[in-house]
Design a protein around this motif. Structure first.
Motif, PDB file in Angstrom:
ATOM      1  N   GLY A 299       0.788  -1.219   0.000  1.00 56.38           N
ATOM      2  CA  GLY A 299       0.000   0.000   0.000  1.00 56.38           C
ATOM      3  C   GLY A 299       0.823   1.273   0.000  1.00 56.38           C
ATOM      4  N   ARG A 300       2.122   1.153  -0.235  1.00 58.58           N
ATOM      5  CA  ARG A 300       2.991   2.322  -0.267  1.00 58.58           C
ATOM      6  C   ARG A 300       4.251   1.955  -1.048  1.00 58.58           C
ATOM      7  NH1 ARG A 300       7.164   1.594   3.378  1.00 58.58           N
ATOM      8  NH2 ARG A 300       6.806  -0.042   4.880  1.00 58.58           N
ATOM      9  N   PRO A 301       4.948   2.946  -1.588  1.00 53.27           N
ATOM     10  CA  PRO A 301       6.214   2.638  -2.277  1.00 53.27           C
ATOM     11  C   PRO A 301       7.207   2.030  -1.286  1.00 53.27           C
ATOM     12  CG  PRO A 301       5.488   4.875  -2.756  1.00 53.27           C
ATOM     13  CD  PRO A 301       4.597   4.354  -1.674  1.00 53.27           C
ATOM     14  N   LEU A 302       8.012   1.120  -1.763  1.00 56.28           N
ATOM     15  CA  LEU A 302       8.973   0.468  -0.888  1.00 56.28           C
ATOM     16  C   LEU A 302      10.219   1.303  -0.666  1.00 56.28           C
ATOM     17  CD1 LEU A 302       8.654  -3.201  -2.169  1.00 56.28           C
ATOM     18  CD2 LEU A 302       7.527  -2.122  -0.216  1.00 56.28           C
ATOM     19  N   SER A 303      10.500   2.239  -1.578  1.00 56.13           N
ATOM     20  CA  SER A 303      11.655   3.127  -1.386  1.00 56.13           C
ATOM     21  C   SER A 303      11.429   4.391  -2.211  1.00 56.13           C
ATOM     22  CB  SER A 303      12.946   2.433  -1.823  1.00 56.13           C
ATOM     23  OG  SER A 303      12.938   2.202  -3.209  1.00 56.13           O
ATOM     24  N   ARG A 304      12.230   5.419  -1.927  1.00 50.14           N
ATOM     25  CA  ARG A 304      12.160   6.650  -2.713  1.00 50.14           C
ATOM     26  C   ARG A 304      12.843   6.414  -4.055  1.00 50.14           C
ATOM     27  NH1 ARG A 304      14.316   8.498   2.084  1.00 50.14           N
ATOM     28  NH2 ARG A 304      16.259   8.914   0.989  1.00 50.14           N
ATOM     29  N   LEU A 305      12.346   7.079  -5.068  1.00 51.30           N
ATOM     30  CA  LEU A 305      12.975   6.984  -6.383  1.00 51.30           C
ATOM     31  C   LEU A 305      14.341   7.657  -6.346  1.00 51.30           C
ATOM     32  CD1 LEU A 305      10.033   7.766  -8.828  1.00 51.30           C
ATOM     33  CD2 LEU A 305      11.063   5.552  -8.323  1.00 51.30           C
ATOM     34  N   HIS A 306      15.268   7.099  -7.086  1.00 49.30           N
ATOM     35  CA  HIS A 306      16.586   7.712  -7.217  1.00 49.30           C
ATOM     36  C   HIS A 306      16.399   9.050  -7.937  1.00 49.30           C
ATOM     37  CE1 HIS A 306      20.646   8.419  -8.766  1.00 49.30           C
ATOM     38  NE2 HIS A 306      21.064   7.643  -7.755  1.00 49.30           N
ATOM     39  N   PRO A 307      17.114  10.082  -7.530  1.00 49.71           N
ATOM     40  CA  PRO A 307      16.911  11.411  -8.145  1.00 49.71           C
ATOM     41  C   PRO A 307      17.153  11.449  -9.646  1.00 49.71           C
ATOM     42  CG  PRO A 307      18.680  11.489  -6.506  1.00 49.71           C
ATOM     43  CD  PRO A 307      18.096  10.116  -6.480  1.00 49.71           C
ATOM     44  N   GLN A 308      17.927  10.528 -10.183  1.00 48.00           N
ATOM     45  CA  GLN A 308      18.208  10.557 -11.629  1.00 48.00           C
ATOM     46  C   GLN A 308      17.310   9.594 -12.418  1.00 48.00           C
ATOM     47  OE1 GLN A 308      22.421   9.910 -11.971  1.00 48.00           O
ATOM     48  NE2 GLN A 308      22.930  11.942 -11.190  1.00 48.00           N
ATOM     49  N   THR A 309      16.269   9.073 -11.803  1.00 49.58           N
ATOM     50  CA  THR A 309      15.340   8.191 -12.501  1.00 49.58           C
ATOM     51  C   THR A 309      14.506   9.013 -13.470  1.00 49.58           C
ATOM     52  OG1 THR A 309      15.249   6.701 -10.621  1.00 49.58           O
ATOM     53  CG2 THR A 309      13.467   6.511 -12.225  1.00 49.58           C
ATOM     54  N   THR A 310      14.398   8.555 -14.706  1.00 52.31           N
ATOM     55  CA  THR A 310      13.618   9.269 -15.718  1.00 52.31           C
ATOM     56  C   THR A 310      12.138   8.998 -15.529  1.00 52.31           C
ATOM     57  OG1 THR A 310      13.671   7.459 -17.300  1.00 52.31           O
ATOM     58  CG2 THR A 310      15.547   8.984 -17.342  1.00 52.31           C
ATOM     59  N   PRO A 311      11.261   9.752 -16.194  1.00 55.97           N
ATOM     60  CA  PRO A 311       9.819   9.524 -16.071  1.00 55.97           C
ATOM     61  C   PRO A 311       9.386   8.117 -16.501  1.00 55.97           C
ATOM     62  CG  PRO A 311      10.230  11.684 -17.012  1.00 55.97           C
ATOM     63  CD  PRO A 311      11.562  10.976 -16.945  1.00 55.97           C
ATOM     64  N   THR A 312      10.175   7.446 -17.338  1.00 60.30           N
ATOM     65  CA  THR A 312       9.818   6.080 -17.762  1.00 60.30           C
ATOM     66  C   THR A 312      10.303   5.039 -16.767  1.00 60.30           C
ATOM     67  OG1 THR A 312      11.850   5.796 -19.046  1.00 60.30           O
ATOM     68  CG2 THR A 312       9.927   6.740 -20.206  1.00 60.30           C
ATOM     69  N   GLY A 313      10.996   5.469 -15.717  1.00 59.56           N
ATOM     70  CA  GLY A 313      11.481   4.534 -14.712  1.00 59.56           C
ATOM     71  C   GLY A 313      12.881   4.060 -14.926  1.00 59.56           C
ATOM     72  N   SER A 314      13.526   4.497 -15.983  1.00 60.49           N
ATOM     73  CA  SER A 314      14.894   4.067 -16.279  1.00 60.49           C
ATOM     74  C   SER A 314      15.900   4.939 -15.539  1.00 60.49           C
ATOM     75  CB  SER A 314      15.173   4.165 -17.779  1.00 60.49           C
ATOM     76  OG  SER A 314      14.297   3.324 -18.484  1.00 60.49           O
ATOM     77  N   PRO A 315      16.993   4.352 -15.127  1.00 57.36           N
ATOM     78  CA  PRO A 315      18.026   5.202 -14.536  1.00 57.36           C
ATOM     79  C   PRO A 315      18.670   6.075 -15.603  1.00 57.36           C
ATOM     80  CG  PRO A 315      18.769   2.918 -14.633  1.00 57.36           C
ATOM     81  CD  PRO A 315      17.334   2.949 -15.135  1.00 57.36           C
ATOM     82  N   ALA A 316      19.125   7.242 -15.210  1.00 56.82           N
ATOM     83  CA  ALA A 316      19.729   8.171 -16.163  1.00 56.82           C
ATOM     84  C   ALA A 316      21.096   7.695 -16.594  1.00 56.82           C
ATOM     85  CB  ALA A 316      19.839   9.550 -15.546  1.00 56.82           C
TER      86      ALA A 316
END
Length: 176
Positions: free
Chosen positions: A159-176
């Protein structure tokens, strides 16, 4: 009947009728027998199918010995293991499944089929099992698929995200 009584002792279920002797009826829910334990045991892919006759005979021999040892009178119209009351079936299987019993591998293997039938409906597809009202899958909360037969999980299981997104994660979910 003996195999059904064995499976019912491993995961008890509700009687199918008032005169059902194989199922002891110590549960109000479906158990291993209703979940298809015997069908799974009989499946040649499991490796036990050819041994079921001798295993039934052996179990009935153990039951007759247990009854004699404990001064029990068994109903001769049903196999000895089936004639035992549930508490005696349980006591006998506790003995046969004990680590020191010389035949334990066979009895543990047979018990595993009872558990697999209940826990996973290993002998049928999950969709078919749920459509048939499989008691084990329903008891553990497996949900039915969407109308198209696919499972989708619109909410995360926690019911919640398991972790914060990495700051360089793109809108598609890919790492930068």
């Amino acid at each position: 009947m003996t195999l059904e009584a064995f499976a019912d002792t491993i995961i008890p279920g509700v009687k199918r009728s008032a005169d059902d002797r194989a199922i002891a009826g110590v549960s109000t829910d479906g158990g291993a027998v209703e979940s298809g334990a015997v069908a799974l045991m009989e499946d040649p892919a499991g490796g036990f199918a050819m041994m079921l006759g001798p295993l039934s005979e052996s179990l009935n021999g153990h039951a007759a010995g247990y009854a004699e040892e404990n001064g029990l009178t068994l109903d001769p119209t049903v196999p000895p293991f089936v004639a035992l009351a549930f508490d005696h079936r349980t006591a006998l299987l506790s003995r046969l499944l004990a680590p020191e019993h010389p035949e334990k591998e066979m009895w543990v293997g047979l018990a595993l089929f009872s558990n697999m039938a209940y826990d996973s409906a290993a002998h049928m597809t999950t969709v078919d099992a749920l459509a048939a009202g499989h008691p084990g899958l329903l008891a553990i909360g497996i949900t039915r698929p969407d109308a198209d037969g696919l499972w989708r999980f619109p909410e995360y299981s926690y019911g919640r995200p398991l972790s914060r997104l990495h700051p360089q994660t793109t809108p598609t979910g890919s790492p930068a």
